[in-house]
Every structure is written in structure tokens, then in C-alpha cells.
Design an enzyme around this catalytic site. Sequence first.
Site, PDB file in Angstrom:
ATOM      1  N   HIS A  49       0.849  -1.192   0.000  1.00  0.00           N
ATOM      2  CA  HIS A  49       0.000   0.000   0.000  1.00  0.00           C
ATOM      3  C   HIS A  49       0.886   1.244   0.000  1.00  0.00           C
ATOM      4  O   HIS A  49       2.094   1.153   0.245  1.00  0.00           O
ATOM      5  CB  HIS A  49      -0.943   0.012   1.220  1.00  0.00           C
ATOM      6  CG  HIS A  49      -0.231  -0.015   2.526  1.00  0.00           C
ATOM      7  ND1 HIS A  49      -0.094  -1.139   3.305  1.00  0.00           N
ATOM      8  CD2 HIS A  49       0.430   0.965   3.188  1.00  0.00           C
ATOM      9  CE1 HIS A  49       0.592  -0.851   4.385  1.00  0.00           C
ATOM     10  NE2 HIS A  49       0.930   0.422   4.345  1.00  0.00           N
TER      11      HIS A  49
HETATM   12  C1  T46 Z   1       3.040   0.668   6.994  1.00  0.00           C
HETATM   13  C2  T46 Z   1       3.741  -0.586   7.328  1.00  0.00           C
HETATM   14  C3  T46 Z   1       5.213  -0.381   7.579  1.00  0.00           C
HETATM   15  C4  T46 Z   1      -4.470  -0.408  13.335  1.00  0.00           C
HETATM   16  O1  T46 Z   1      -5.564  -0.654  13.856  1.00  0.00           O
HETATM   17  N1  T46 Z   1      -3.742   0.652  13.783  1.00  0.00           N
HETATM   18  C5  T46 Z   1      -2.537   0.977  13.244  1.00  0.00           C
HETATM   19  O2  T46 Z   1      -1.903   1.957  13.691  1.00  0.00           O
HETATM   20  C6  T46 Z   1      -2.023   0.178  12.159  1.00  0.00           C
HETATM   21  C7  T46 Z   1      -0.690   0.507  11.539  1.00  0.00           C
HETATM   22  C8  T46 Z   1      -2.777  -0.874  11.726  1.00  0.00           C
HETATM   23  N2  T46 Z   1      -3.974  -1.172  12.307  1.00  0.00           N
HETATM   24  C9  T46 Z   1      -4.709  -2.350  11.882  1.00  0.00           C
HETATM   25  C10 T46 Z   1      -5.215  -2.301  10.438  1.00  0.00           C
HETATM   26  C11 T46 Z   1      -5.206  -3.760  10.040  1.00  0.00           C
HETATM   27  O3  T46 Z   1      -6.406  -4.370  10.420  1.00  0.00           O
HETATM   28  O4  T46 Z   1      -3.850  -3.476  11.960  1.00  0.00           O
HETATM   29  C12 T46 Z   1      -4.089  -4.366  10.881  1.00  0.00           C
HETATM   30  C13 T46 Z   1      -2.822  -4.613  10.088  1.00  0.00           C
HETATM   31  O5  T46 Z   1      -2.470  -3.413   9.373  1.00  0.00           O
HETATM   32  P1  T46 Z   1      -1.844  -3.455   7.881  1.00  0.00           P
HETATM   33  O6  T46 Z   1      -2.419  -4.581   7.135  1.00  0.00           O
HETATM   34  O7  T46 Z   1      -1.986  -2.092   7.295  1.00  0.00           O
HETATM   35  O8  T46 Z   1      -0.322  -3.767   8.237  1.00  0.00           O
HETATM   36  P2  T46 Z   1       0.960  -3.775   7.305  1.00  0.00           P
HETATM   37  O9  T46 Z   1       1.996  -4.524   8.044  1.00  0.00           O
HETATM   38  O10 T46 Z   1       0.645  -4.218   5.926  1.00  0.00           O
HETATM   39  O11 T46 Z   1       1.400  -2.218   7.204  1.00  0.00           O
HETATM   40  C14 T46 Z   1       1.766  -1.497   8.376  1.00  0.00           C
HETATM   41  C15 T46 Z   1       1.102  -0.110   8.377  1.00  0.00           C
HETATM   42  O12 T46 Z   1      -0.323  -0.263   8.225  1.00  0.00           O
HETATM   43  C16 T46 Z   1       1.591   0.765   7.259  1.00  0.00           C
HETATM   44  O13 T46 Z   1       1.185   2.101   7.481  1.00  0.00           O
HETATM   45  O14 T46 Z   1       3.608   1.563   6.392  1.00  0.00           O
HETATM   46  O15 T46 Z   1       3.172  -1.320   8.415  1.00  0.00           O
END
Ligand code: T46
Length: 142
Positions: A49
Site C-alpha cells: 500500500h
Molecule cells: C506501513 C507498514 C510499515 C491499526 O488498527 N492501527 C494501526 O496503527 C495500524 C498501523 C494498523 N492497524 C490495523 C489495520 C489492520 O487491520 O492493523 C491491521 C494490520 O495493518 P496493515 O495490514 O496495514 O499492516 P501492514 O503490516 O501491511 O502495514 C503497516 C502499516 O499499516 C503501514 O502504514 O507503512 O506497516
Amino acid sequence: MEIKLLPLQSHGDDRGSLIALEEGKNVPFKIKRVYYLYNTKPGVSRGFHAHKNLKQVVIAVRGSCRFVLDDGDEKISILLDNPAQGLLIESGIWREMHNFSEDCVLMVLADSLYSEEDYIRDYNKFLQFHKNIGGVHDSFFK
Ligand code: T46
């Protein structure tokens, strides 16, 4: 695309090491949120993303992982494996994380609270965002 690696000074002595992260000093924005990724399962990749506005600094406080950053024109791959280096990711950059070591803990400092509205999770929309706006402009998506 230029990779922005922030050097983080380690205050080591014979007891071990300590690194301080300070807003406006070694972190170039106001820190509104801190989160960390750990226990990433073997073979799993994350990210895929971009953010419309969010800026972040990512630190591999333990272990390693490979970041692929993409500004819409160019992709750059960088191994994060040093707790004394912070990877600055500006807004409008597509990111992928691969090859997590088993012990990897990634700490992330962010300049905004969590908002799903800020995410671009579709690569074609990201390319369109980049092409039409040429960078950071939230109104394109409203
Ligand atoms: C990024 C990379 C390095 C939350 O509820 N609060 C938060 O602050 C974050 C970051 C995520 N979430 C929830 C949203 C999803 O349901 O946690 C779950 C996993 O998030 P995501 O799929 O976006 O995780 P990654 O590892 O793909 O990405 C994350 C960050 O979202 C993103 O901003 O730059 O780590």
C-alpha cells in the site's frame, strides 16, 4: 528515488546500547503514533500500500526485513537490519515488506493517528494517484 536513512546515535557502554528517538531532532516530524510489527510468519510479506499523507520512520529494532519502496517511477529495495538506522518513508510511496527474519521487530513512528482513509491499497490506483497528482494530494480521492 532517494532512500532516506536516518542515522540514530547509539549510546553504548559496557552494559549495552541505548538509542533515543526525539521529535524534531533525529525524527523529522511530530510523533503522533508508534506501533510495531513482530511475530511475522515465515514467508509472509506485508505492506502493499501507499499513504496519501502519512510520513513514517521505520526501524528494525531486532532482526531484519527487506523493504521495497516504489514512487511510481522507480522501485528500490533496501535491507533494514540495523537498529541505529531509521528508514524515512515520505507520503505517496508504495511499500512492500519481504523476507522477515524470525526475530524481526519493526518499530514504526508515524506523524498521524491511524486512518484507513489515508491508505491506497490498490496498485493501479496508486499509479493513477502518482500520474495525476504527482505526489501528495488527498482531494483526488474525495
Ligand atoms: C506501513 C507498514 C510499515 C491499526 O488498527 N492501527 C494501526 O496503527 C495500524 C498501523 C494498523 N492497524 C490495523 C489495520 C489492520 O487491520 O492493523 C491491521 C494490520 O495493518 P496493515 O495490514 O496495514 O499492516 P501492514 O503490516 O501491511 O502495514 C503497516 C502499516 O499499516 C503501514 O502504514 O507503512 O506497516
